[in-house]
Design a protein around this motif. Structure first.
Motif, PDB file in Angstrom:
ATOM      1  N   GLU A  55       0.702 -11.275 -25.942  1.00 13.37           N
ATOM      2  CA  GLU A  55       1.660 -10.518 -25.272  1.00 13.37           C
ATOM      3  C   GLU A  55       2.916 -10.119 -26.110  1.00 13.37           C
ATOM      4  O   GLU A  55       3.881 -10.793 -26.181  1.00 13.37           O
ATOM      5  CB  GLU A  55       2.243 -11.625 -24.156  1.00 13.37           C
TER       6      GLU A  55
ATOM      7  N   TYR B 207      11.453 -17.151 -30.450  1.00 11.99           N
ATOM      8  CA  TYR B 207      12.399 -16.518 -29.377  1.00 11.99           C
ATOM      9  C   TYR B 207      13.811 -17.148 -29.969  1.00 11.99           C
ATOM     10  O   TYR B 207      14.935 -16.416 -29.730  1.00 11.99           O
ATOM     11  CB  TYR B 207      12.127 -17.158 -28.353  1.00 11.99           C
TER      12      TYR B 207
ATOM     13  N   LYS C 119      17.529 -14.692 -24.442  1.00 15.54           N
ATOM     14  CA  LYS C 119      17.173 -14.667 -23.040  1.00 15.54           C
ATOM     15  C   LYS C 119      16.389 -13.355 -22.617  1.00 15.54           C
ATOM     16  O   LYS C 119      16.245 -12.507 -23.293  1.00 15.54           O
ATOM     17  CB  LYS C 119      18.363 -14.538 -22.036  1.00 15.54           C
ATOM     18  N   ARG C 120      15.413 -13.620 -21.735  1.00 21.09           N
ATOM     19  CA  ARG C 120      14.383 -12.544 -21.344  1.00 21.09           C
ATOM     20  C   ARG C 120      15.061 -11.436 -20.698  1.00 21.09           C
ATOM     21  O   ARG C 120      15.563 -11.603 -19.566  1.00 21.09           O
ATOM     22  CB  ARG C 120      13.298 -12.996 -20.659  1.00 21.09           C
ATOM     23  N   ASP C 121      14.753 -10.365 -20.958  1.00 23.18           N
ATOM     24  CA  ASP C 121      15.362  -8.952 -20.514  1.00 23.18           C
ATOM     25  C   ASP C 121      14.252  -7.855 -20.346  1.00 23.18           C
ATOM     26  O   ASP C 121      13.665  -7.095 -21.283  1.00 23.18           O
ATOM     27  CB  ASP C 121      16.359  -8.412 -21.433  1.00 23.18           C
ATOM     28  N   THR C 122      13.586  -8.081 -19.316  1.00 21.76           N
ATOM     29  CA  THR C 122      12.427  -7.309 -18.816  1.00 21.76           C
ATOM     30  C   THR C 122      12.788  -5.545 -18.928  1.00 21.76           C
ATOM     31  O   THR C 122      11.545  -4.677 -18.749  1.00 21.76           O
ATOM     32  CB  THR C 122      11.800  -7.427 -17.704  1.00 21.76           C
ATOM     33  N   ASP C 123      14.147  -5.357 -18.978  1.00 25.83           N
ATOM     34  CA  ASP C 123      14.263  -3.934 -18.900  1.00 25.83           C
ATOM     35  C   ASP C 123      14.482  -3.117 -20.359  1.00 25.83           C
ATOM     36  O   ASP C 123      14.803  -1.979 -20.594  1.00 25.83           O
ATOM     37  CB  ASP C 123      15.799  -3.750 -18.112  1.00 25.83           C
ATOM     38  N   LYS C 124      14.619  -4.288 -21.246  1.00 25.10           N
ATOM     39  CA  LYS C 124      14.812  -3.736 -22.631  1.00 25.10           C
ATOM     40  C   LYS C 124      13.548  -3.026 -23.094  1.00 25.10           C
ATOM     41  O   LYS C 124      12.436  -3.257 -22.983  1.00 25.10           O
ATOM     42  CB  LYS C 124      14.677  -4.987 -23.656  1.00 25.10           C
TER      43      LYS C 124
ATOM     44  N   TYR D  27      10.971  -8.111 -25.156  1.00 28.49           N
ATOM     45  CA  TYR D  27      11.809  -8.574 -23.848  1.00 28.49           C
ATOM     46  C   TYR D  27      12.768  -9.596 -24.330  1.00 28.49           C
ATOM     47  O   TYR D  27      13.832  -9.705 -23.985  1.00 28.49           O
ATOM     48  CB  TYR D  27      10.915  -9.283 -22.792  1.00 28.49           C
ATOM     49  N   ARG D  28      12.590 -10.342 -25.402  1.00 28.23           N
ATOM     50  CA  ARG D  28      13.383 -11.135 -26.118  1.00 28.23           C
ATOM     51  C   ARG D  28      14.201 -10.624 -27.272  1.00 28.23           C
ATOM     52  O   ARG D  28      14.852 -11.446 -28.077  1.00 28.23           O
ATOM     53  CB  ARG D  28      12.663 -12.576 -26.740  1.00 28.23           C
TER      54      ARG D  28
ATOM     55  N   GLN E 290       4.432  -7.683 -25.873  1.00 28.51           N
ATOM     56  CA  GLN E 290       5.553  -7.273 -25.166  1.00 28.51           C
ATOM     57  C   GLN E 290       6.982  -8.122 -25.058  1.00 28.51           C
ATOM     58  O   GLN E 290       7.835  -7.852 -24.956  1.00 28.51           O
ATOM     59  CB  GLN E 290       5.109  -6.570 -23.970  1.00 28.51           C
ATOM     60  N   GLU E 291       6.452  -9.400 -24.995  1.00 31.83           N
ATOM     61  CA  GLU E 291       7.301 -10.611 -24.654  1.00 31.83           C
ATOM     62  C   GLU E 291       8.388 -10.448 -25.800  1.00 31.83           C
ATOM     63  O   GLU E 291       9.702 -10.704 -25.510  1.00 31.83           O
ATOM     64  CB  GLU E 291       6.614 -11.773 -24.757  1.00 31.83           C
TER      65      GLU E 291
END
Length: 331
Positions: free
Chosen positions: A53, A25, A171-176, A59-60, A55-56
């Protein structure tokens, strides 16, 4: 290759037991900055089973994740199998920059990848920048951290390993939104090496600890280390050590803090009987609060300490433990 037919930034996302290492990350955070500067995409490659995961990593910050899938082959840290699969991907997608975490595995893997690609590699970088020619400037300490070397390569891909804890995690962005591309393995076995047993002490986690109580050469025996361990446990922390203590065999290298050990940034760092050689300071000087205990008032550790205690640690540490136990002291 020297001609520019490479494009994009690729980071290696290290995983163990299906858990992605946090350095991945950090690399995505720095990779995002570099890719914006160049005007290219940011990708990640991860090797492991379907259930990771991946997908993480989107998000990163990753635009694409190349997931090289196999149920069992990537469970062991076999550099040769990892190398063959990563090299195959790099030859196919041709990223101009490839970044690896300078973990124990990353430091072993990255040179093998670079050798097969016939490109250069700068190890243990502490910073990365893009110059006016859109080339990667790889910055690393040299001569016991007395100077910072700026290294530039004309060969692609430009490769570097980056120290853990140097950059902030993305930082984690779950909308990405991004794309996960699953790829079959190109090499699934290695007849040259057989992993019989993993003997590393996985319970040691100095790099992620919020509190580190570190012991130096002043510790005379393994039994004397018990008071250091007791204090660390009371504070919810981990035991660290200087290289001098590791070399005596009293404690394992997993605990070593410094240029040739772990680079750490705990909230509180307590140095017990550590003089403060430059190699050690390089690994802990960015700690939040530094408390130093040493019987030598001229010890270099006091130059970076927020709180200095001059005295015999064999008397001071038991007093601290007693005060904490009796609720007369909080740290």
């Amino acid at each position: 290759m020297t001609e520019k037919n490479y494009n994009g930034v690729l980071i290696f996302a290290e995983q163990k037991n299906n858990i992605i290492h946090k350095v991945s990350y950090e690399l995505l955070g720095k990779g995002s900055e570099l890719s914006r500067k160049i005007g290219c995409s940011l990708s990640a490659v991860i090797l492991g089973p379907e259930e990771i995961e991946a997908q993480e990593l989107i998000y990163r910050g990753a635009d694409k994740v190349y997931h090289i899938v196999d149920t069992t082959v990537f469970n062991k840290p076999d550099e040769l199998i990892y190398t063959e699969n990563i090299v195959s991907l790099i030859k196919n997608i041709k990223p101009e920059i490839c970044l690896f975490g300078a973990t124990a595995f990353g430091r072993s893997l990255a040179p093998r990848v670079a050798a097969l690609l016939e490109t250069g590699l700068t190890a243990d970088c502490t910073d990365l920048k893009i110059d006016d020619d859109m080339k990667l400037i790889q910055i690393r300490p040299a001569f016991s951290e007395n100077i910072l070397a700026h290294i530039k390569s004309d060969i692609y891909p430009q490769m570097a390993t980056v120290r853990y804890k140097e950059f902030e995690e993305k930082k984690r962005d779950t909308d990405k939104i991004g794309e996960i591309i699953k790829i079959p393995t190109v090499k699934t076995s290695n007849d040259l090496i057989e992993v019989l047993e993993e003997i590393s002490n996985n319970s040691v986690n100095v790099q992620d600890a919020k509190v580190v109580v570190a012991a130096g050469a002043s510790v005379k025996s393994a039994e004397d280390l018990n008071m250091i361990k007791e204090l660390a446990v009371m504070l919810g922390g981990e035991v660290g050590a200087s290289r001098a203590l590791v070399e005596t065999g009293i404690i394992s290298k997993d605990h070593q803090v410094g240029y040739s050990g772990n680079r750490i940034k705990p909230t509180v760092y307590i140095a017990c009987g550590i003089s403060g050689a430059p190699q050690h300071l390089a690994g802990m000087k960015e700690s939040g609060v530094i408390i130093a205990i040493n019987n030598d008032p001229s010890a270099p550790i006091f130059n970076v300490a927020d709180y200095s205690i001059v005295g015999d640690m064999y008397k001071i540490i038991p007093e601290i433990i007693s005060a904490i136990r009796n609720n007369n002291l909080t740290i």
